[in-house]
Design an enzyme around this catalytic site. Structure first.
Site, PDB file in Angstrom:
ATOM      1  N   THR A 110      29.758 -13.830  12.852  1.00  0.00           N
ATOM      2  CA  THR A 110      30.039 -14.257  11.478  1.00  0.00           C
ATOM      3  C   THR A 110      30.445 -13.059  10.624  1.00  0.00           C
ATOM      4  OG1 THR A 110      27.696 -14.144  10.922  1.00  0.00           O
ATOM      5  CG2 THR A 110      28.546 -16.292  11.586  1.00  0.00           C
TER       6      THR A 110
ATOM      7  N   GLU B 153      31.956  -9.382   0.371  1.00  0.00           N
ATOM      8  CA  GLU B 153      32.942  -8.912  -0.600  1.00  0.00           C
ATOM      9  C   GLU B 153      33.364  -7.470  -0.336  1.00  0.00           C
ATOM     10  OE1 GLU B 153      31.895 -10.701  -4.697  1.00  0.00           O
ATOM     11  OE2 GLU B 153      30.047 -10.791  -3.534  1.00  0.00           O
TER      12      GLU B 153
ATOM     13  N   GLN C 166      33.850 -12.493   8.290  1.00  0.00           N
ATOM     14  CA  GLN C 166      33.879 -12.036   6.897  1.00  0.00           C
ATOM     15  C   GLN C 166      34.845 -10.866   6.721  1.00  0.00           C
ATOM     16  OE1 GLN C 166      32.222 -13.371   4.083  1.00  0.00           O
ATOM     17  NE2 GLN C 166      32.216 -14.978   5.619  1.00  0.00           N
TER      18      GLN C 166
ATOM     19  N   ILE D  87      23.537  -5.694  10.877  1.00  0.00           N
ATOM     20  CA  ILE D  87      24.454  -6.830  10.958  1.00  0.00           C
ATOM     21  C   ILE D  87      23.702  -7.959  11.657  1.00  0.00           C
ATOM     22  CG2 ILE D  87      26.625  -7.648  12.001  1.00  0.00           C
ATOM     23  CD1 ILE D  87      26.954  -5.692   9.594  1.00  0.00           C
TER      24      ILE D  87
END
Lengths: 738, 330
Positions: free
Chosen positions: A634, A705, A638, A629
């Site tokens: 951030t 996603e 997400q 990561i």
């Protein structure tokens, strides 16, 4: 009220520092950083795109008189006077076009909202007024809106995509038939639209033979090359600027009609033209998540070990362009199936072309698989978390290719512990609080780890600063920040002393910002550039930060510039050439040599009013493992956005279509519902540390996603647990629970 | 939008004198400007009434049990008024649950009750059929359209567009009176007579005459501390009602002394369920009794495939409202 969001999540092992976003101050102070904000030379004219009021038929006549008489109108372009354009190819044809329908190419109308005219005036208001006065007459035919309507054409995906192969792995049919427990269920997922806050804008102007486009884009090099070929100019003469993107989710990757319209008008008028597809026009301009039907047959033995899996998907697509997102080659890799069979079909109607929308293949297919897993677990009397753990796999069962890393069980354990899953009463309707029924549900999240070639130019300076240039894109994810961190960690420079420039086709090419590939691809190219710096300065690879710092401050020249380039494993150097041509070559996921996925586990509590059936989600827990990561802050955003998106996908989001007219009716954000703040209560994110040394140089898996995948299956299971009602078509609205 | 003239009359009398034809009033503009951008409304002149006579029409006045509210009071102001919240929570609830903070700040309650329908076929001029927009052109909603949000009560073969507001349900339940300044001077009409059902002319939505300006609402008996507005919708905020109930209750021991029921999200106009009220008056509150009354409230419903659920949901919403009111301290 509990504090829902940690301000700066801590960095656990294999995580970078949670530094604030590179552009944080600019964003919160409203700095002009988006494409439409950029200045243009001279006085711009304003375009208004007129879109078709029917879904199928032809334009019989256009009366320009009243529209042309509006003061300030400079130009009205229609199929009757459009200048020449080269045909645009779609992704399937190796291009970047959203549709095979060419801009203003003829009187035929293929879908609702097809651009049929461009009005350009000195002011936006004049163009708009003229649009009310442009009288277009149509001969209308009866269109086909969606599944089950007259006029649909169903094809096996192999008929339209020769590369597609259905999966036949052992005898799934026999395996399911002979199972102790099995289910055979159908699911439905709706059309959804990206609805980024930033609208689809394009500003075009010409400087002699050179065309400049200010357009929010997920792929500036792709847009540059595709626009050049469409406008029949050299790619070197086109420049695309898109410094930051105000939300994209897949909708700003393709070349849409508006780019041609703005570029043609700018050329004809010899001045800049600004054009924006309005919110309602956005619904038919740049694609959507395809509506799907899914049929899943799934079996397990008496102990709960999975046997056979049969998954068939029907995707609703356009008659003109049979676009498909597929996805079943990924769901089949999720568990230790002994046999599997998949088939994918496309069903065509008179609709605009679907495209990718955040986890395009995964959202519908994983929903179906995970909902089926929950149904089978209940039928077999096994806890759904346990059921998934006992069917974990280390390889893709279809081809035996091992996962590079897979921490699903760790995610399930972490989420279960935080949520308090243990001891869940398996009976439906077993929990309540006054008039509210309470239920718990779970699902896994997954997303393929994908990459594309990338380059990056790195300039290091004697004064201890650096500069990164790469035509990658920040669609709100933090790409600038992460690029600075990737170089900073490697060079021993504070990332806040590193400038980053992205989103300009004059910069060295980066990957398309799609498929969650940016971080993995861009940081790999930056790592390569850092290696080149080491080489030039004679610094050993394992040098300490102090040694590196000393080498930098001791440089003979004030600065040193290198260009790194990287190709993912399995691609050769020709992939870089393709990148310079704006090509899209992506690798990863369920590959032939490696199986690469990021995973997560999601657990959710719902409350359903016993009488009026409103569904609320008081808490959701997501645990995710995705290699290194880069920035926990951030990354947290997400995941948070993904879970909220998933809640919306389960309960709110759906584009409604008029069956008779094949037109979208809720084409605004008052009636196309997404969650509002009041819908979101407690959201807990757990980042499970994971190391993967195979996927790419830094061991990064894409996460943009991941978190929204699977959430709907967790929520529908929780609703079943609360009410005893299985809803198999999304979104779950009140009327389905009455 | 199309060009228009903007004027700011100094007094209500001048505004009324100037209004009519293609001259419309403009207050918060949250409906007017929206529909002008969509080319649904095409006023040639807008008469800005927000500054009339130094806020003369922006007030909240209690006189004993009667309440009078100026028509230019912002939704947010009335929603936040402590005395209103305490003495007649249904008025405040209905405003709180409507729109967004920004819209509530801009929109005035006079215009609020005249908010126009969200029917997609009305709001998009590219649909040829809409009897409300173009009288006689037909109804796209009834001709195979998407009608999940449409009305089931007060509909006609010409129009099934839902009245979208919330606040009006509370006003009709409270027997409010509309104070109007017209070309012939001031007059008052019952709120229940303000809106017209569509019948054959859905384009005529109210009984207001040309130039009529709503200046205030008065509620002769507004003391209903045991009242609420329950709004059932697809998300927790910023969504129109699928079904709502404005409910008020006065008990005499275990017996219903006075009950007010108005239904939102399900009807073409603000809808008072008087028959249901009559059934419940004089008896005790029971689930069975409420269900029978709700049945009566929706007896005249006319549905499509898409909106048939609204009958069931509307009944459930009404029953839940009064079960919860019955639990409240009297």
């Amino acid at each position: 009220m509990a504090q829902n969001y940690d301000p700066a999540p801590e960095a656990k092992s294999n995580m970078g520092q949670p530094i604030p976003r590179y552009e944080a101050v600019q964003k919160v102070t409203g700095a002009k950083i988006y494409a439409d904000d950029l200045p243009v030379p001279g006085r711009a004219a304003y375009g208004w795109m007129v879109t078709s009021a029917i879904a199928k038929g032809r334009i019989t006549s256009i009366d320009y008189t009243a529209a042309k008489s509006v003061p300030g109108v400079q130009l009205i372009l229609t199929h009757e006077n459009r200048p020449s354009l080269a045909d645009i190819k779609t992704f399937a044809g190796g291009g970047l076009g959203i549709t095979d329908v060419q801009p203003l190419s003829g009187p035929e109308v293929h879908h609702d909202g097809q651009p049929v005219a461009l009005i350009v005036a000195d002011t936006f208001e004049a163009a708009r007024e003229a649009s009310f006065k442009l009288a277009i007459s149509y001969a209308e035919s009866s269109p086909t809106a969606t599944f089950g309507d007259e006029g649909t054409v169903e094809k096996n995906l192999s008929e339209v995509n020769p590369r597609y192969e259905p999966i036949r792995f052992n005898d799934a049919d026999a395996a399911i038939t002979n199972s102790a427990h099995s289910i055979d269920v159908e699911y439905y997922t709706p059309t959804q639209h990206h609805n980024a806050i930033e609208l689809f804008s394009t500003t075009a102007y010409w400087d002699g033979p050179r065309l400049v486009l200010h357009e929010p884009s997920q792929y500036v090099w792709g847009l540059r090359n595709a626009s050049a070929s469409m406008m029949e100019v050299d790619a070197e003469n086109v420049r695309v600027k898109s410094p930051f993107v105000g939300g994209a989710f897949g909708s700003k990757a393709a070349l849409t009609h508006r780019t041609a319209l703005a570029a043609m008008a700018a050329k004809q008028l010899g001045r800049p033209v600004k054009l924006v597809a309005m919110r309602d026009q956005g619904f038919t301009h740049s694609g959507h998540r395809q509506e799907t039907r899914q049929r899943v047959r799934l079996g397990c033995d008496a102990n709960g070990k999975l046997t056979g899996y049969d998954h068939r998907q029907w995707e609703f697509t356009a008659r003109t362009t049979p676009y498909s997102n597929g996805g079943l080659e990924k769901t089949v890799a999720m568990y230790d199936f002994k046999a599997a069979r998949t088939d994918n079909y496309v069903v065509q109607g008179d609709r605009n072309v679907p495209t990718f929308m955040r986890s395009p293949a995964e959202v519908p297919t994983v929903y179906a698989l995970e909902a089926a897993m929950n149904e089978l677990a209940a039928k077999a009397g096994i806890d759904p978390v346990e059921f998934r753990k006992m069917n974990d796999t280390r390889v893709n069962p279809v081809n035996g290719v091992p996962y590079t890393s897979r921490s699903l069980n760790e995610c399930l354990d972490a989420a279960a512990e935080r949520f308090g899953w243990t001891g869940r009463n398996p009976e439906a309707r077993s929990m309540r609080d006054g008039d509210w029924l309470i239920g718990w549900g779970c699902s896994i999240a997954m997303y393929p780890t994908q990459m594309m070639p990338s380059t990056a130019r790195l300039t290091v300076r004697r004064n201890g600063t650096a500069f990164i240039e790469v035509a990658a894109h920040d669609v709100g994810t933090g790409c600038y920040t992460i690029a600075a961190q990737a170089a900073g960690e490697r060079l021993g420079i504070d990332p806040r002393r590193i400038d980053v420039r992205m989103g300009d086709s004059r910069l060295p090419p980066g990957p398309i910002s799609g498929g969650s590939i940016s971080t993995a691809s861009v940081t790999s190219a930056i790592a390569k550039a850092c290696d080149l710096v080491d080489e030039r300065l004679g610094v050993a690879k394992d040098a300490s930060a102090e040694e590196r710092s000393a080498a930098l401050s001791g440089m003979a020249m004030p600065e040193l510039e290198v260009v790194g380039s990287w190709v993912p494993a399995g691609m050769d150097e020709s992939a870089i050439e393709s990148l310079y041509k704006g090509g899209v070559r992506i690798s990863g996921g369920a590959g032939e040599e490696r199986t690469m996925f990021a995973f997560g586990a999601e657990m959710v509590e719902v409350r359903v009013n016993e009488r009026t059936r409103e569904v609320r989600v008081p808490r959701i827990v997501g645990a995710f493992a995705a290699g290194r990561i880069m920035n926990p802050r951030t990354a947290h955003s997400q995941y948070l956005g993904g879970l909220i998106w998933g809640i919306g996908s389960a309960l709110h989001e759906a584009t409604e279509i008029d069956h008779k007219r094949a037109r979208y009716v809720n084409d605004n954000i008052a009636e196309y519902l997404i969650p509002v703040n009041a819908d979101i209560e407690q959201v807990d994110i757990i980042m499970v540390p994971e190391v993967d040394e195979e996927v790419n140089i830094l061991g990064v898996k894409g996460i943009g996603e991941l978190a929204n995948v699977g959430t709907p299956a967790a929520i529908t299971d929780a609703i079943w647990h609360a009410t005893g009602i299985r809803i198999r078509d999304l979104p779950v609205r009140i009327e389905k629970l009455l | 939008m199309r060009p228009f003239r903007y004027e700011r009359p100094a007094t209500a009398a001048r505004a009324v004198a100037a209004a009519g034809g293609e001259a419309h009033f403009l207050a918060g503009g949250t409906t007017m400007v929206d529909l002008m951008k969509l080319d649904v409304m095409r006023p040639e002149r807008l008469l800005d009434i927000t500054q009339l006579e130094d806020g003369r029409y922006d007030f909240i006045d209690w006189d004993g049990k009667s309440l009078r509210i100026g028509a230019l009071t912002a939704m947010a102001t009335l929603a936040d008024d402590d005395e209103v919240r305490r003495r007649v929570p249904m008025l405040s609830d209905a405003l709180w649950l409507a729109a967004s903070p920004q819209i509530r700040k801009a929109a005035r309650i006079g215009g609020n009750v005249l908010q126009r329908t969200r029917c997609a076929y009305f709001r998009d001029t590219s649909y040829a059929q809409c009897n409300k927009r173009e009288p006689g052109s037909g109804c796209a909603a009834l001709d195979g359209g998407v009608t999940r949000g449409h009305a089931v009560l007060g509909t006609s073969s010409a129009c099934i567009a839902t009245y979208p507001g919330d606040f009006a349900q509370s006003l009709i339940a409270l027997d409010a009176v509309v104070e109007i300044l017209g070309k012939d001077g001031p007059r008052a009409v019952r709120f229940a007579e303000l809106h017209r059902q569509p019948h054959s002319r859905p384009d005529i939505e109210t009984t207001l005459e040309e130039g009529d300006l709503i200046v205030a609402f008065s509620i002769p008996d507004a003391d209903f501390p045991r009242s609420r507005y329950l709004k059932v919708r697809d998300r927790e905020s910023y969504a129109y009602a699928l079904a709502s109930t404005a409910g008020a209750l006065r008990m005499d021991g275990d017996v219903v002394a006075d009950i007010r029921i108005a239904l939102g999200g399900v009807a073409t106009v603000p809808w008072r369920a008087r028959e249901a009220e009559e059934m419940l008056k004089g008896s005790s509150i029971s689930e069975d009794g409420l269900e029978r009354a709700a049945e009566a409230a929706f007896a005249g419903a006319s549905t499509t495939e898409d909106n048939a659920y609204k009958v069931d949901l509307g009944k459930r919403t009404m029953v839940r409202t009064f079960l919860e009111l019955a639990r409240m301290e009297g």
